[in-house]
Scaffold this motif. Structure first.
Motif, PDB file in Angstrom:
ATOM      1  N   GLY A 108       1.373  22.376  -3.265  1.00 31.20           N
ATOM      2  CA  GLY A 108       2.461  22.797  -2.396  1.00 31.20           C
ATOM      3  C   GLY A 108       3.679  21.902  -2.401  1.00 31.20           C
ATOM      4  N   TYR A 109       3.685  20.825  -3.196  1.00 29.02           N
ATOM      5  CA  TYR A 109       4.834  19.930  -3.249  1.00 29.02           C
ATOM      6  C   TYR A 109       5.894  20.470  -4.207  1.00 29.02           C
ATOM      7  CZ  TYR A 109       1.858  16.449  -0.963  1.00 29.02           C
ATOM      8  OH  TYR A 109       1.035  15.797  -0.087  1.00 29.02           O
ATOM      9  N   GLN A 110       7.124  20.038  -3.956  1.00 27.53           N
ATOM     10  CA  GLN A 110       8.228  20.341  -4.856  1.00 27.53           C
ATOM     11  C   GLN A 110       8.487  19.124  -5.739  1.00 27.53           C
ATOM     12  OE1 GLN A 110       9.600  23.448  -4.923  1.00 27.53           O
ATOM     13  NE2 GLN A 110       8.107  23.957  -3.336  1.00 27.53           N
ATOM     14  N   GLY A 111       8.857  19.372  -6.993  1.00 30.96           N
ATOM     15  CA  GLY A 111       9.048  18.276  -7.925  1.00 30.96           C
ATOM     16  C   GLY A 111      10.093  17.269  -7.497  1.00 30.96           C
ATOM     17  N   SER A 112      11.055  17.687  -6.687  1.00 34.89           N
ATOM     18  CA  SER A 112      12.135  16.791  -6.264  1.00 34.89           C
ATOM     19  C   SER A 112      11.720  15.870  -5.114  1.00 34.89           C
ATOM     20  CB  SER A 112      13.348  17.611  -5.830  1.00 34.89           C
ATOM     21  OG  SER A 112      13.020  18.474  -4.749  1.00 34.89           O
ATOM     22  N   GLU A 113      10.534  16.071  -4.558  1.00 39.71           N
ATOM     23  CA  GLU A 113      10.127  15.314  -3.373  1.00 39.71           C
ATOM     24  C   GLU A 113       9.635  13.906  -3.686  1.00 39.71           C
ATOM     25  OE1 GLU A 113       8.599  18.464  -0.081  1.00 39.71           O
ATOM     26  OE2 GLU A 113       7.269  18.190  -1.791  1.00 39.71           O
ATOM     27  N   TRP A 114       9.409  13.589  -4.964  1.00 38.64           N
ATOM     28  CA  TRP A 114       8.780  12.315  -5.271  1.00 38.64           C
ATOM     29  C   TRP A 114       9.625  11.120  -4.846  1.00 38.64           C
ATOM     30  CZ3 TRP A 114      10.742   8.587  -8.529  1.00 38.64           C
ATOM     31  CH2 TRP A 114      11.799   8.956  -9.364  1.00 38.64           C
ATOM     32  N   ILE A 134       0.842  -1.202   0.000  1.00 39.36           N
ATOM     33  CA  ILE A 134       0.000   0.000   0.000  1.00 39.36           C
ATOM     34  C   ILE A 134       0.875   1.248   0.000  1.00 39.36           C
ATOM     35  CG2 ILE A 134      -1.653   1.348   1.359  1.00 39.36           C
ATOM     36  CD1 ILE A 134      -2.781  -1.396   2.306  1.00 39.36           C
ATOM     37  N   GLY A 135       1.979   1.216   0.745  1.00 31.89           N
ATOM     38  CA  GLY A 135       2.877   2.369   0.784  1.00 31.89           C
ATOM     39  C   GLY A 135       3.446   2.702  -0.580  1.00 31.89           C
ATOM     40  N   ILE A 136       3.794   1.672  -1.343  1.00 37.82           N
ATOM     41  CA  ILE A 136       4.337   1.898  -2.686  1.00 37.82           C
ATOM     42  C   ILE A 136       3.251   2.429  -3.618  1.00 37.82           C
ATOM     43  CG2 ILE A 136       5.313   0.757  -4.713  1.00 37.82           C
ATOM     44  CD1 ILE A 136       6.737  -1.154  -2.715  1.00 37.82           C
ATOM     45  N   ILE A 137       2.059   1.825  -3.541  1.00 33.04           N
ATOM     46  CA  ILE A 137       0.940   2.307  -4.363  1.00 33.04           C
ATOM     47  C   ILE A 137       0.585   3.743  -3.983  1.00 33.04           C
ATOM     48  CG2 ILE A 137      -1.505   1.957  -4.907  1.00 33.04           C
ATOM     49  CD1 ILE A 137      -0.981  -1.065  -4.432  1.00 33.04           C
ATOM     50  N   TRP A 138       0.612   4.015  -2.712  1.00 24.77           N
ATOM     51  CA  TRP A 138       0.336   5.365  -2.194  1.00 24.77           C
ATOM     52  C   TRP A 138       1.339   6.362  -2.774  1.00 24.77           C
ATOM     53  CZ3 TRP A 138       0.898   6.445   3.788  1.00 24.77           C
ATOM     54  CH2 TRP A 138       0.317   7.672   4.109  1.00 24.77           C
ATOM     55  N   ILE A 169      16.401   8.189  12.426  1.00 30.21           N
ATOM     56  CA  ILE A 169      16.248   7.177  13.476  1.00 30.21           C
ATOM     57  C   ILE A 169      14.776   6.989  13.828  1.00 30.21           C
ATOM     58  CG2 ILE A 169      16.701   6.680  15.906  1.00 30.21           C
ATOM     59  CD1 ILE A 169      19.455   7.990  15.514  1.00 30.21           C
ATOM     60  N   ALA A 170      14.032   8.102  13.918  1.00 30.15           N
ATOM     61  CA  ALA A 170      12.611   8.013  14.242  1.00 30.15           C
ATOM     62  C   ALA A 170      11.828   7.345  13.118  1.00 30.15           C
ATOM     63  CB  ALA A 170      12.046   9.409  14.517  1.00 30.15           C
ATOM     64  N   LEU A 171      12.107   7.749  11.882  1.00 26.20           N
ATOM     65  CA  LEU A 171      11.358   7.220  10.734  1.00 26.20           C
ATOM     66  C   LEU A 171      11.588   5.731  10.543  1.00 26.20           C
ATOM     67  CD1 LEU A 171      11.880  10.134   8.190  1.00 26.20           C
ATOM     68  CD2 LEU A 171       9.692   9.393   9.152  1.00 26.20           C
ATOM     69  N   ILE A 172      12.781   5.263  10.861  1.00 25.28           N
ATOM     70  CA  ILE A 172      13.077   3.839  10.738  1.00 25.28           C
ATOM     71  C   ILE A 172      12.783   3.102  12.046  1.00 25.28           C
ATOM     72  CG2 ILE A 172      14.910   2.134  10.352  1.00 25.28           C
ATOM     73  CD1 ILE A 172      16.218   4.111   8.463  1.00 25.28           C
ATOM     74  N   GLY A 173      13.111   3.752  13.154  1.00 25.75           N
ATOM     75  CA  GLY A 173      12.997   3.095  14.455  1.00 25.75           C
ATOM     76  C   GLY A 173      11.577   2.780  14.868  1.00 25.75           C
ATOM     77  N   PHE A 224       8.718   7.440  -1.888  1.00 32.72           N
ATOM     78  CA  PHE A 224       8.902   5.990  -1.954  1.00 32.72           C
ATOM     79  C   PHE A 224       9.659   5.447  -0.749  1.00 32.72           C
ATOM     80  CE2 PHE A 224       7.807   6.918  -6.317  1.00 32.72           C
ATOM     81  CZ  PHE A 224       7.022   5.825  -6.667  1.00 32.72           C
ATOM     82  N   VAL A 225      10.254   6.327   0.029  1.00 32.29           N
ATOM     83  CA  VAL A 225      10.908   5.936   1.276  1.00 32.29           C
ATOM     84  C   VAL A 225       9.978   6.143   2.451  1.00 32.29           C
ATOM     85  CG1 VAL A 225      12.855   6.374   2.825  1.00 32.29           C
ATOM     86  CG2 VAL A 225      13.188   6.493   0.346  1.00 32.29           C
ATOM     87  N   PHE A 226       9.401   7.326   2.548  1.00 30.60           N
ATOM     88  CA  PHE A 226       8.623   7.687   3.729  1.00 30.60           C
ATOM     89  C   PHE A 226       7.247   7.027   3.765  1.00 30.60           C
ATOM     90  CE2 PHE A 226      11.167  11.797   3.250  1.00 30.60           C
ATOM     91  CZ  PHE A 226      12.192  11.316   4.035  1.00 30.60           C
ATOM     92  N   LEU A 227       6.541   6.976   2.649  1.00 23.82           N
ATOM     93  CA  LEU A 227       5.167   6.469   2.690  1.00 23.82           C
ATOM     94  C   LEU A 227       5.085   4.986   3.053  1.00 23.82           C
ATOM     95  CD1 LEU A 227       3.253   8.441  -0.083  1.00 23.82           C
ATOM     96  CD2 LEU A 227       3.746   9.031   2.299  1.00 23.82           C
ATOM     97  N   PRO A 228       5.973   4.114   2.562  1.00 22.09           N
ATOM     98  CA  PRO A 228       5.938   2.736   3.062  1.00 22.09           C
ATOM     99  C   PRO A 228       6.210   2.648   4.567  1.00 22.09           C
ATOM    100  CG  PRO A 228       7.071   2.790   0.962  1.00 22.09           C
ATOM    101  CD  PRO A 228       6.860   4.226   1.375  1.00 22.09           C
TER     102      PRO A 228
END
Length: 240
Positions: free
Chosen positions: A146-152, A128-132, A207-211, A156-160
């Motif tokens: 409000g997004y920047q083009g470089s954020e895509w 679901i994270g990848i599809i998201w 650390i928070a995002l992975i931990g 793929f890292v944060f949403l999963p």
């Protein structure tokens, strides 16, 4: 324009209906499969017996994932200030009632229970994270809302990773879509605080995002990502 008055670019308001896609798709497929759309959408109403502390989790978990650097800075005596409270509240309410949080009946409320009937809750959450993330690519590359083009790439890292935490919330609340909607709206309203100067900001956030997702996985296991087995019933499915 109303977008400028309330602190948003016009594109953010105009593009809000894009976020309704997973909601509409979930309703259409649910109905086409002969299931009750009312039963599926009823997941938004919390079930009896779900502890009130899950409301706190829905707000606190995004804060930990996003604002850990500011907490650490505050602990080291760095001045931390609240960012424009009216704008934060407007952002939260906008996302909750009109924009991104309305994706959740589709992502968690529709896809999560269906995918985890066949695979583990972890596999379902990552899928679901990848599809998201893919869902957001056209919007992000186009610089809309409000997004920047470089954020895509970051999506793929944060949403999963977010998806693992949200699957934990969804399964732990026995299919509580409201809780993941609040989680989603809180994520989008961040940051709430800003530090005068960074203190290991990038490292502490990594650390928070992975931990946090890793801690959930190690504690609860990949099968359910929750203390108890999730309700196997597909929302809206006719009784057999």
């Amino acid at each position: 324009m109303i977008g400028d008055t309330l602190g948003y670019g016009d594109s953010r308001w105009l593009l809000a209906p894009v976020a309704w896609g997973p909601l509409i798709a979930g309703a259409v497929v649910t109905s086409a499969a002969g299931y009750a759309v009312s039963g599926w959408i009823r997941q938004i109403v919390p079930k009896r017996g779900v502890g009130l502390h899950w409301y706190g989790v829905a707000f606190a978990a995004p804060f930990v994932l996003i604002q850990t650097p500011e907490v650490i800075a505050w602990m080291f005596g760095v001045e931390v200030s609240l960012i424009d409270p009216p704008a934060v509240v407007i952002d939260f309410l906008f996302v909750l009632f009109l924009a991104g949080a309305l994706e959740e009946p589709g992502w968690r409320g529709f896809m999560q229970p269906r995918l985890q009937e066949r695979w583990s809750a972890l596999t379902a959450a990552l899928a679901i994270g990848i599809i998201w993330a893919l869902w957001h690519v056209p919007l992000v590359i186009g610089g809309g809302a409000g997004y920047q083009g470089s954020e895509w790439v970051g999506f793929f890292v944060f949403l999963p990773l977010f998806s693992i935490v949200m699957a934990w919330v969804y399964n732990s609340t026995r299919g509580g879509v409201l809780f993941v909607m609040l989680f989603h709206a809180t994520i989008n309203a961040m940051p709430i605080f800003e530090a005068a100067e960074p203190v290991a900001g990038g490292l502490s956030q990594l650390i928070a995002l992975i931990g946090v997702p890793l801690g959930i996985l190690l504690y609860y296991g990949r099968t359910y990502l929750a203390a108890d087995r999730p309700d196997p019933t597909i929302p809206g499915r006719p009784a057999m």
